[in-house]
Design an enzyme around this catalytic site. Structure first.
Site, mmCIF file in Angstrom:
data_model
loop_
_atom_site.group_PDB
_atom_site.id
_atom_site.type_symbol
_atom_site.label_atom_id
_atom_site.label_comp_id
_atom_site.label_asym_id
_atom_site.label_seq_id
_atom_site.Cartn_x
_atom_site.Cartn_y
_atom_site.Cartn_z
ATOM 1 N N GLY A 1 12.716 -10.470 5.111
ATOM 2 C CA GLY A 1 11.539 -9.599 5.045
ATOM 3 C C GLY A 1 11.438 -8.695 6.256
ATOM 4 N N SER B 1 13.605 -6.196 6.452
ATOM 5 C CA SER B 1 14.154 -4.975 5.906
ATOM 6 C C SER B 1 15.582 -4.644 6.318
ATOM 7 C CB SER B 1 13.237 -3.806 6.245
ATOM 8 O OG SER B 1 13.373 -2.883 5.229
ATOM 9 N N SER B 2 16.455 -5.605 6.104
ATOM 10 C CA SER B 2 17.864 -5.339 6.396
ATOM 11 C C SER B 2 18.403 -4.248 5.468
ATOM 12 C CB SER B 2 18.684 -6.618 6.263
ATOM 13 O OG SER B 2 18.491 -7.164 4.983
ATOM 14 N N SER B 3 17.877 -4.178 4.237
ATOM 15 C CA SER B 3 18.436 -3.194 3.303
ATOM 16 C C SER B 3 18.133 -1.770 3.762
ATOM 17 C CB SER B 3 17.924 -3.438 1.886
ATOM 18 O OG SER B 3 16.526 -3.500 1.884
ATOM 19 N N THR C 1 0.829 -1.206 0.000
ATOM 20 C CA THR C 1 0.000 0.000 0.000
ATOM 21 C C THR C 1 0.864 1.256 0.000
ATOM 22 O OG1 THR C 1 -0.092 -0.254 2.387
ATOM 23 C CG2 THR C 1 -2.041 -0.952 1.154
ATOM 24 N N GLY D 1 17.173 -11.031 3.541
ATOM 25 C CA GLY D 1 16.311 -11.873 2.703
ATOM 26 C C GLY D 1 15.147 -12.494 3.443
ATOM 27 N N TYR E 1 8.662 -7.638 -7.460
ATOM 28 C CA TYR E 1 8.230 -6.435 -6.746
ATOM 29 C C TYR E 1 7.970 -5.279 -7.711
ATOM 30 C CZ TYR E 1 8.092 -2.721 -3.318
ATOM 31 O OH TYR E 1 7.686 -1.652 -2.547
ATOM 32 N N ASP F 1 9.707 0.944 4.924
ATOM 33 C CA ASP F 1 10.835 0.386 5.668
ATOM 34 C C ASP F 1 11.671 1.480 6.330
ATOM 35 O OD1 ASP F 1 9.806 -1.747 4.311
ATOM 36 O OD2 ASP F 1 11.498 -1.966 2.942
ATOM 37 N N GLU G 1 17.601 3.660 -2.435
ATOM 38 C CA GLU G 1 17.176 2.334 -2.927
ATOM 39 C C GLU G 1 16.519 2.439 -4.294
ATOM 40 O OE1 GLU G 1 15.703 -0.944 -0.652
ATOM 41 O OE2 GLU G 1 16.025 0.139 1.222
HETATM 42 C C1 GLA Z 1 8.923 -4.111 0.769
HETATM 43 C C2 GLA Z 1 9.166 -2.668 0.348
HETATM 44 C C3 GLA Z 1 8.156 -1.739 1.060
HETATM 45 C C4 GLA Z 1 6.726 -2.218 0.864
HETATM 46 C C5 GLA Z 1 6.602 -3.708 1.177
HETATM 47 C C6 GLA Z 1 5.262 -4.278 0.823
HETATM 48 O O1 GLA Z 1 9.211 -4.280 2.108
HETATM 49 O O2 GLA Z 1 10.475 -2.290 0.646
HETATM 50 O O3 GLA Z 1 8.319 -0.416 0.599
HETATM 51 O O4 GLA Z 1 6.267 -1.919 -0.418
HETATM 52 O O5 GLA Z 1 7.581 -4.477 0.489
HETATM 53 O O6 GLA Z 1 4.261 -3.699 1.592
#
Ligand code: GLA
Length: 369
Positions: free
Chosen positions: A104, A106-108, A17, A102, A208, A159, A147
């Site tokens: 999910g 959000s390490s990046s 979203t 990897g 994505y 993130d 990013e």
């Molecule tokens: C990843 C992206 C976020 C978001 C989610 C899905 O984590 O980095 O910006 O779009 O996917 O909600």
């Protein structure tokens, strides 16, 4: 020696979203990335990443290096800081983390945020008053640009904003159109268990960006048909349903997911405010079903984890978290059941899938510092 820490984040609800200018509920977690080091006077930047290796380059020549893709998250931020008129010299930094990549969590984004704060501290950059949420949101935007433009992942703001704006024991409610964040207290009797499928997800190589263009395509079709919309945030699922004939089935499904998910996030935020955790849990299951059927960013492994979670005592909600296409699920669990839930979930999943899962009990934590 200077050091900065940025937490990972968990998306509680609000899947894909953010880049549709919608709503998300997320929280910063007690796992993250630390960047630590000192200045150098020869204009060289040396990076040591305890997981991925080393890279070195000149401060006036920040460029991509195909052999060290992990360093692009770091360099992207340095590049954006320079673009914003900030100047800094050489340095040596070690990047360590408690956050697996990897998965999910959000390490990046945590690498990007830790980089920005590390350089800010080391060179006293004038980024503004970091106790001000608006300043933090602006920094999140800069990290996202790193990013988007340098690494090439067209991610939204979720993130970076959560890593910067998280608060202990609170979720962050993001309004991605306005760029605002509100804190919502979490219920003390519940905690979150993250379970990794054992199959990594990589935003850069996943679908994505494709999902993102499918959402843009839905908006383009609305506009072509004189339905005013800047983004999917401007329409409801009823609008999409009433105009179903305009869309290809795939694009229709993507738009249905995003529009219904926005409704679920709003309902989830009010459920949380009323301590109605059963409703929050139900919305999480509904979100997962929508990802599975309409957005098609789930996988059979994620589906298995959610299905098993639903049969276990103490769990009130489960869904995939983050980009999808692999990665992990987030489970809302009574604190008293967390350990046994985690053990059973891993045992049953291992048995059914043949994959080796990993799980963590995570706590909502303060943002980057
Ligand atoms: C990843 C992206 C976020 C978001 C989610 C899905 O984590 O980095 O910006 O779009 O996917 O909600």
């Amino acid at each position: 020696m200077v050091s900065a820490f940025a937490p990972g984040r968990l998306e509680l609800i609000g899947n894909h979203t953010d880049y549709n200018e919608g709503y998300v509920l997320a929280f910063a977690i007690n796992l993250g990335i630390t960047a630590e080091g000192d200045g150098r006077d020869d204009g060289t930047i040396k990076l040591h990443n305890t997981e991925f290796g080393e890279d070195s380059f000149q401060v006036n020549n920040i460029d991509k290096n195909v052999r060290t893709p992990w360093a692009n998250y770091f360099k992207g931020v340095l590049f954006q800081l320079q673009q914003a008129g900030m100047s800094f010299g050489g340095f040596e930094a070690t990047i360590t983390g408690t956050l697996p990549s990897g998965v999910g969590m959000s390490s990046s984004a945590a690498v990007a945020v830790a980089t920005a704060l590390f350089v800010q501290k080391l060179f006293n950059l004038n980024l503004g008053d970091l106790t001000d949420p608006v300043v933090r949101m602006n920094l999140a935007v800069l990290c996202r640009a790193a990013e988007n433009d340098f690494v090439g992942v067209k991610c939204g703001i979720l993130d970076q904003a959560t890593s910067l704006l998280g608060r202990k024991d609170h979720a962050v409610f993001l309004n991605c159109r306005l760029g605002t964040a509100e804190l919502v207290p979490l219920h003390p009797d519940f905690c979150f268990v993250v379970c990794h499928t054992g199959v990594k997800h990589m935003l850069l190589s996943s679908k994505y960006n494709q999902r993102r263009s499918e959402c843009a395509e839905a908006v383009r079709i609305l506009q072509m048909n004189k339905i005013p919309a800047q983004s999917l945030r401007d329409v409801t699922f009823t609008d999409i349903q009433q105009n179903a004939g305009l869309f290809q089935p795939r694009v229709f499904q993507r738009a249905m997911h995003v529009t219904t998910e926005n409704e679920r996030v709003l309902a989830a935020a009010s459920a949380l405010l009323q301590s109605d955790m059963l409703t929050l849990g139900r919305l999480m299951y509904e979100s997962h079903a929508s990802s599975r059927e309409a957005f098609e960013n789930s996988t059979p492994f994620l589906d298995q984890l959610v299905e098993i979670a639903g049969t276990l005592p103490g769990c009130v909600g489960a869904r995939l978290t983050g980009g999808g296409f692999g990665g992990a699920t987030i489970n809302l669990v009574y604190r008293t059941h967390a350990e046994s839930f985690m053990t059973e979930l891993m045992r049953l999943y291992r048995e059914k899938s043949g994959k080796e899962p990993q799980a963590w009990i995570v706590e909502a934590s303060d943002g980057a510092a």
